[in-house]
Design a protein around this motif. Structure first.
Motif, PDB file in Angstrom:
ATOM      1  N   LEU A 356       6.395  -0.438   8.760  1.00 42.25           N
ATOM      2  CA  LEU A 356       5.640  -1.419   8.328  1.00 42.25           C
ATOM      3  C   LEU A 356       6.167  -2.035   6.885  1.00 42.25           C
ATOM      4  CD1 LEU A 356       2.977  -2.853   7.317  1.00 42.25           C
ATOM      5  CD2 LEU A 356       2.326  -0.618   6.163  1.00 42.25           C
ATOM      6  N   ASN A 357       6.884  -1.043   6.257  1.00 41.36           N
ATOM      7  CA  ASN A 357       7.617  -1.741   5.290  1.00 41.36           C
ATOM      8  C   ASN A 357       8.799  -2.382   5.210  1.00 41.36           C
ATOM      9  OD1 ASN A 357       6.106  -0.452   2.858  1.00 41.36           O
ATOM     10  ND2 ASN A 357       6.687   1.594   3.360  1.00 41.36           N
ATOM     11  N   CYS A 359       8.642  -4.518   7.827  1.00 43.12           N
ATOM     12  CA  CYS A 359       8.124  -5.913   8.065  1.00 43.12           C
ATOM     13  C   CYS A 359       7.742  -6.427   6.713  1.00 43.12           C
ATOM     14  CB  CYS A 359       6.793  -5.829   8.827  1.00 43.12           C
ATOM     15  SG  CYS A 359       6.931  -5.117  10.669  1.00 43.12           S
ATOM     16  N   LEU A 360       7.428  -5.752   5.810  1.00 43.85           N
ATOM     17  CA  LEU A 360       6.953  -6.199   4.359  1.00 43.85           C
ATOM     18  C   LEU A 360       8.252  -6.886   3.625  1.00 43.85           C
ATOM     19  CD1 LEU A 360       4.859  -3.476   2.979  1.00 43.85           C
ATOM     20  CD2 LEU A 360       4.060  -6.094   3.277  1.00 43.85           C
ATOM     21  N   SER A 434      -0.082  -5.222  10.460  1.00 43.69           N
ATOM     22  CA  SER A 434       1.408  -5.472  10.485  1.00 43.69           C
ATOM     23  C   SER A 434       2.077  -6.180  11.728  1.00 43.69           C
ATOM     24  CB  SER A 434       2.437  -4.393  10.043  1.00 43.69           C
ATOM     25  OG  SER A 434       2.462  -3.489  11.067  1.00 43.69           O
ATOM     26  N   GLN A 482       0.979 -15.167   7.392  1.00 45.47           N
ATOM     27  CA  GLN A 482       1.684 -14.100   7.438  1.00 45.47           C
ATOM     28  C   GLN A 482       1.717 -13.112   6.328  1.00 45.47           C
ATOM     29  OE1 GLN A 482       4.430 -16.768   8.894  1.00 45.47           O
ATOM     30  NE2 GLN A 482       6.264 -15.555   7.620  1.00 45.47           N
ATOM     31  N   LEU A 486       0.144  -9.524   6.098  1.00 47.21           N
ATOM     32  CA  LEU A 486       0.951  -8.380   5.706  1.00 47.21           C
ATOM     33  C   LEU A 486       0.586  -7.668   4.080  1.00 47.21           C
ATOM     34  CD1 LEU A 486       4.569  -9.585   6.438  1.00 47.21           C
ATOM     35  CD2 LEU A 486       3.391  -7.589   7.054  1.00 47.21           C
ATOM     36  N   ALA A 489      -2.282  -5.435   4.998  1.00 48.73           N
ATOM     37  CA  ALA A 489      -1.566  -4.252   5.419  1.00 48.73           C
ATOM     38  C   ALA A 489      -1.124  -3.389   4.508  1.00 48.73           C
ATOM     39  CB  ALA A 489      -0.402  -4.656   6.583  1.00 48.73           C
ATOM     40  N   ASP A 490      -0.470  -4.037   3.631  1.00 45.32           N
ATOM     41  CA  ASP A 490       0.013  -3.303   2.374  1.00 45.32           C
ATOM     42  C   ASP A 490      -1.064  -2.394   1.607  1.00 45.32           C
ATOM     43  OD1 ASP A 490       1.963  -2.208   0.602  1.00 45.32           O
ATOM     44  OD2 ASP A 490       1.850  -4.206  -0.663  1.00 45.32           O
ATOM     45  N   SER A 569       6.820  -2.836  15.892  1.00 45.12           N
ATOM     46  CA  SER A 569       5.768  -2.044  15.281  1.00 45.12           C
ATOM     47  C   SER A 569       4.610  -1.839  16.101  1.00 45.12           C
ATOM     48  CB  SER A 569       5.031  -3.726  14.302  1.00 45.12           C
ATOM     49  OG  SER A 569       6.124  -3.963  13.417  1.00 45.12           O
TER      50      SER A 569
END
Length: 594
Positions: A356-357, A359-360, A434, A482, A486, A489-490, A569
């Motif tokens: 996930l991070n 993707c961030l 994500s 996006q 995100l 998601a964070d 993901s």
């Protein structure tokens, strides 16, 4: 019984003068409120520089674009990884109260160094122009730059490793209201983190670009300086957990004892092995009670009465021979063995959040470059691409109160449970978001490339040959989608992780465990760079052009990269489900079957 548990929850905690904390006078939401205000100031000080630092290194320190980017990545990754050090020291030797103060002073000193260098021309490389070549910072000036940066990184690590735990320590584990207030604290901790980020990426970035970097560093210096008296103002309300020794020593001791006892037992299969139960006949129980007497006063979790059946290999760490104890110097208690089991069981959850991070990390790299090719005007206002993080920040600030005051109470009524949405369910929601974010990013990139192709065709230009200096006739608000996914998601994952690690970890390891949330962020950034390199290496060998290389973004196959991230993901989410469904919450014995 309830009164006894409530009284026990206040044992093992002290006030700022190292005297026993008192119920009704120490802890609670008032004490945590000081921590929330401090978090706004602290994150402002950190992100005000980190979000725009690459520009400072390029324009004023005359580093190459790639070297500037690498130095920023190393700085941010180091800062988040050092949160593990801050968490370790908070558990082992100092209270979270003292670690924050020490770390804030270190960060303050680092910012003073950076401010002085930005202010004094003789401490920077000479300015350059068409007639004067640019010389990269070197020698004593480079040493001053990196000394300032890594003092800041050390301070940030200590703050990140101690401040969330310090705020969470103010609430009573043994009452439903205390647990609900702690959950609210973590939601608003992420909210306040976003407030600091909002000020940093708007006002402070504007000051740095228009008034000079000495003013930008100066604002950060003032912010972290002001955070110290604000934190001290709440001293009389705080309660802090008494340090109980190195958690790493306990982990290593259990692992070594289990290995040695396993080897001994395999060579002496006829030896009698003591059955570890809570009965008086257990010869280890007396030793266990003596050794754990101090630890018992520092934990609000009930001491286990017998070894559990999970990770059975570690049970050998508590095995003894009735007449001849094996390796008595590393003899382990039942509680120590069970604590190490808990730590090992949360590590797969930690590992599943790294993707996930990763993707961030795209929010500060390719997403910004995408927006730079698009129309960034909002009416008469032209939005700098570097200010795009304002979208997830604003969305988190809106969603956090809604989640705490509307979604969670509704979920409690529906599920008839105290938590409403469990920690692992919350983290899972973030992982799903994500996946959606990467799919949306791929679709938006396809649309952007299609507009670029049509524009260049109408102008009789080649897509690959065009320099892409003119903005495309497509609004950058498409990129906002996006960012919003995100950002959501964070919010779900970071707040869920912080609370999950703090709640599930043994009391003696809570700060270190909570720091894993920041370590996941650092590893995610490093993994992003590794994936980009691997993708370019593989695609460069199998096709004419690597996916992520070229003179401008139109040369890239960024949509393919985003689809790859979407697939990775999704696989990561399946991996997460494997562990989350089987996880048993501490003290409940129930799995996360929902």
């Amino acid at each position: 019984m309830e009164l006894e548990q409530n009284q026990r929850s206040w044992e093992g905690y002290v006030n700022w003068r190292n005297k026993p904390a008192l119920r009704g006078r120490h802890g609670g939401m008032l004490a945590a409120s000081f921590v929330l205000v401090v978090e706004i100031l602290e994150n402002l000080a950190f992100l005000a520089n980190a979000s725009n630092l690459v520009l400072y290194l390029r324009q004023y320190m005359h580093m190459s674009p790639s070297k500037s980017a690498n130095n920023v990545t190393n700085f941010m990754g180091t800062a988040f990884l050092l949160a593990l050090l801050g968490g370790f020291l908070s558990d082992a030797f100092f209270t979270t109260y003292h670690i924050y103060l020490i770390s804030a002073v270190i960060e303050f000193l680092g910012l003073i160094v950076l401010t002085a260098q930005a202010r004094v021309p003789s401490l920077k490389p000479p300015a350059c122009d068409a007639a004067t070549p640019c010389n990269e910072v070197s020698g004593g000036k480079a040493a001053m730059l990196f000394a300032g940066l890594y003092l800041v990184a050390l301070g940030v690590g200590g703050v990140k490793g101690s401040l969330p735990s310090h705020g969470a320590e103010q609430f009573d584990d043994n009452t439903p209201s205390g647990r609900r207030q702690r959950s609210t604290f973590f939601n608003y901790f992420v909210f306040c983190l976003s407030c600091g980020a909002l000020i940093a990426v708007t006002f402070v970035v504007w000051v740095e670009d228009n008034k000079g970097w000495e003013w930008g560093f100066g604002i950060s210096t003032i912010a972290i300086f002001v955070s110290i008296p604000v934190f001290l103002a709440g001293s009389t309300t705080y309660r802090s957990k008494i340090p109980s020794g190195s958690p790493l020593t306990t982990i290593l001791k259990v692992l070594v004892a289990a290995s040695l006892n396993s080897c001994f037992n395999s060579r002496n299969s006829s030896s009698a092995v003591v059955n570890m139960t809570s009965s008086p006949s257990n010869p280890h129980s007396g030793s266990r009670k003596q050794q754990a007497g101090k630890e018992a006063s520092n934990t609000t979790n009930k001491e286990p009465e017998a070894l559990t059946n999970t990770l059975k290999f570690l049970n050998k760490a508590a095995d003894q021979n009735n007449n001849n104890p094996i390796y008595s110097s590393i003899e382990c208690t039942v509680e120590q063995v069970e604590d190490v089991k808990i730590v090992l069981k949360v590590l797969p959850i930690f590992a599943c959040t790294i993707m996930l991070n990763c993707c961030l990390a795209q929010l500060s790299t390719f997403s910004v470059e995408q927006a730079a090719t698009m129309d960034t005007k909002l009416g008469s206002l032209k939005v700098p691409p570097a200010s795009l993080p304002i979208f997830p920040v604003l969305f988190i600030m809106v969603l956090a109160p809604i989640y705490d005051h509307i979604i969670t109470p509704f979920a409690r009524r529906v599920t008839k449970t105290e938590m409403g949405i469990t920690h692992l369910q919350r983290i899972g929601i973030g992982l799903v978001l994500s996946i959606v974010a990467m799919a949306v990013a791929a679709v938006v990139e396809v649309k952007r490339k299609r507009v670029a192709m049509e524009t260049h065709t109408n102008n009789n230009n080649s897509l690959l040959g065009h320099d892409a200096t003119k903005p495309l006739p497509i609004t950058f608000l498409w990129i906002a989608f996006q960012y919003l996914f995100l950002g959501s998601a964070d919010l779900f994952t970071l707040a869920g992780l912080l609370e999950f690690f703090f709640t599930e970890a043994p009391s003696s390891m809570r700060s270190l465990a909570t720091s894993l949330s920041w370590a996941s962020l650092a590893v995610g950034y490093y993994l992003s760079s590794a994936i980009v390199s691997i993708v370019n290496s593989v695609t460069g060998n199998t096709s004419h052009r690597p996916w992520l290389s070229g003179a401008n973004l139109n040369h890239y196959h960024l949509e393919r990269f985003y689809w790859l991230m979407c697939v990775l993901s999704a696989l990561n989410f399946l991996h997460y489900l494997f562990w989350a469904i089987r996880y048993k919450y501490r003290g409940t014995g129930t799995t996360n079957n929902n």
